[in-house]
Scaffold this motif. Structure first.
Motif: not given
Length: 63
Positions: A7-22, A28-36
């Motif tokens: 799931r993409k964080s609601s704080h990720s912006d719509e232009t492709g920056g600061a995209c964190v997924e959980l 455990v909780v997984g975190l990753r960069d949605s751009k990669a």
């Protein structure tokens, strides 16, 4: 095919920056960069994730 529900964080912006997924990865909780998404992910215990969120909200993380 990866069946994990990321799931993409609601704080990720719509232009492709600061995209964190959980994702919930077993106990455990997984975190990753949605751009990669294929470059790996970080895993944290639920307690460590909660601490990370609290510290981020208080701006207590190193910059």
């Amino acid at each position: 095919m990866d069946a994990t529900a990321w799931r993409k964080s609601s704080h990720s912006d719509e232009t492709g920056g600061a995209c964190v997924e959980l994702a919930q990865l077993g106990g455990v909780v997984g975190l990753r960069d949605s751009k990669a998404p294929n470059s790996g992910h970080l895993t944290l215990t639920p307690q460590a994730f909660a601490t990370l969120i609290i510290q981020a909200k208080r701006d207590e993380l190193p910059h």
